[in-house]
Design a protein around this motif. Structure first.
Motif, PDB file in Angstrom:
ATOM      1  N   UNK A  70       0.818  -1.217   0.000  1.00  0.00           N
ATOM      2  CA  UNK A  70       0.000   0.000   0.000  1.00  0.00           C
ATOM      3  C   UNK A  70       0.851   1.265   0.000  1.00  0.00           C
ATOM      4  N   UNK A  71       2.065   1.167  -0.532  1.00  0.00           N
ATOM      5  CA  UNK A  71       2.870   2.369  -0.701  1.00  0.00           C
ATOM      6  C   UNK A  71       3.780   2.708   0.450  1.00  0.00           C
ATOM      7  N   UNK A  72       3.951   1.799   1.405  1.00  0.00           N
ATOM      8  CA  UNK A  72       4.815   2.057   2.556  1.00  0.00           C
ATOM      9  C   UNK A  72       6.168   1.373   2.332  1.00  0.00           C
ATOM     10  N   UNK A  73       7.240   2.113   2.559  1.00  0.00           N
ATOM     11  CA  UNK A  73       8.585   1.545   2.475  1.00  0.00           C
ATOM     12  C   UNK A  73       8.919   0.915   3.822  1.00  0.00           C
ATOM     13  N   UNK A  74       9.032  -0.407   3.858  1.00  0.00           N
ATOM     14  CA  UNK A  74       9.241  -1.141   5.109  1.00  0.00           C
ATOM     15  C   UNK A  74      10.720  -1.440   5.294  1.00  0.00           C
ATOM     16  N   UNK A  75      11.312  -0.914   6.356  1.00  0.00           N
ATOM     17  CA  UNK A  75      12.742  -1.080   6.631  1.00  0.00           C
ATOM     18  C   UNK A  75      12.927  -2.101   7.738  1.00  0.00           C
ATOM     19  N   UNK A  76      13.716  -3.131   7.449  1.00  0.00           N
ATOM     20  CA  UNK A  76      13.943  -4.208   8.423  1.00  0.00           C
ATOM     21  C   UNK A  76      15.026  -3.813   9.422  1.00  0.00           C
TER      22      UNK A  76
END
Length: 376
Positions: A70-76
């Motif tokens: 949904x357009x979110x940049x997920x950083x681990x």
């Protein structure tokens, strides 16, 4: 009345998922659109970039999929890592590339962000905050607009809009309900994998890959850094977020196959240069001495490492390359990165201001300089 510059400015959203989790029985697919709607209805119409930080392996699969789709940049952030430090570093670096006017929306209740938000506010950024039920009052006091976390993800209004008196601008943004339309708002979307087997699509994808390598080699040339595979990988990894996950090995193979890049072997060292171009002059990061640089440089670095913001940024770095990038951007902007890498080596081996882990060669690191009491 003249439109407030923050209305059309870009908004960066920094979501600490560990501190503000997705509520049970809440549809995670609606979070990005509801945050966007809440911002639009509060008169923020500029581009919106949402970054979320968490140990992604601990997220439920449906939450992971919903966030990234949904357009979110997920950083681990690996288990045991410091989410807050990762966010702080990225927030500081974002400010360098995005001068005010711009909006910061922090989603967290952690007081460790208080100092950074106050400093950003003094530098004329507009500070927005969404927090869980319990939040540090110091953190809340740093923000111009404040939501509860549950209100924000439901698309609701801030509960304190136009109440704080930010000295940096006079025309406060007023909450103005508008239709829930987000066509005009740009949400940063992660690259998606295209499984189309069409040959032309594959060729186009390879040509993306090659262009990234060429741009990276140009960057290394300008920064006087040796074009090894390791340096190419680091330059991509800590560069444009859009390309951080590309397969560098595959990209280099494509560039060589298309004869746009040549691989040169210097003994055991393998270097990559643009076809028909000579190898550029590089800075040797090893064997340096403090006398190679002016005393004013060392005074500046010592002050930076003693400051709370400088320490946080360096302590959160994931490698020597990233630590050098932080030093350059926040302290030694006039130097090429090659020189900063050399300076970092002197800081570690001669000054011993930064002490890396013996086994991993970097993290966890410590800083031997005492922290300054007054950090402005």
């Amino acid at each position: 009345m003249k439109e407030n510059p923050f209305s059309s400015a870009k908004t960066s959203v920094w979501w600490d998922i560990e501190n503000c989790q997705v509520p049970k029985n809440f549809n995670p697919n609606t979070i990005a659109i509801n945050i966007t709607s809440a911002l639009i209805n509060s008169n923020f119409h500029g581009p919106i970039y949402i970054s979320a930080y968490a140990d992604t392996t601990a997220l439920p699969s449906h939450v992971h999929q919903a966030i990234t789709s949904t357009g979110v940049s997920l950083i681990h952030v690996p288990a045991g890592g410091k989410v807050d430090k990762n966010i702080l570093v990225d927030m500081i670096l974002w400010a360098i590339d995005n001068p005010a006017p711009a909006n910061y929306l922090l989603i967290s209740g952690n007081r460790v962000f208080s100092n950074a938000l106050h400093n950003l506010r003094m530098r004329r950024y507009n500070i927005l905050l969404a927090h869980p039920f319990c939040a540090s009052q110091t953190l809340v006091a740093a923000a111009d607009f404040v939501w509860s976390w549950h209100t924000l993800i439901s698309g609701g209004p801030p509960h304190n809009n136009a109440t704080n008196q930010n000295p940096n601008f006079s025309d406060k943004l007023i909450y103005q309900p508008k239709p829930n339309s987000i066509e005009s708002v740009q949400i940063q979307k992660p690259d998606s994998d295209d499984n189309n087997n069409d040959s032309s699509a594959e060729q186009s994808k390879s040509s993306k890959l090659v262009d990234v390598i060429l741009v990276t080699l140009k960057t290394l040339k300008n920064e006087m850094i040796l074009p090894t595979k390791g340096n190419i990988t680091d330059c991509i990894r800590y560069g444009d977020p859009k390309y951080q996950k590309i397969d560098v090995e595959k990209a280099l193979d494509c560039a060589i196959e298309q004869r746009r890049v040549v691989k040169e072997c210097c003994g055991a060292l393998h270097l990559y240069v643009v076809a028909n171009e000579k190898r550029w002059k590089c800075v040797n990061p090893l064997g340096g001495s403090p006398s190679h640089f002016p005393t004013t440089i060392w005074v500046r670095i010592e002050k930076f490492l003693a400051s709370s913001s400088g320490r946080l940024a360096i302590l959160a770095s994931r490698s020597r390359y990233e630590a050098s990038l932080i030093l350059k951007r926040l302290c030694l902007e006039e130097l090429v990165l090659g020189d900063v890498l050399k300076i970092l080596e002197i800081i570690i081996t001669t000054k011993k201001w930064i002490i890396p882990d013996y086994h991993s060669k970097w993290q966890p690191i410590s800083i031997s300089l005492p922290e300054a009491k007054d950090d402005n």
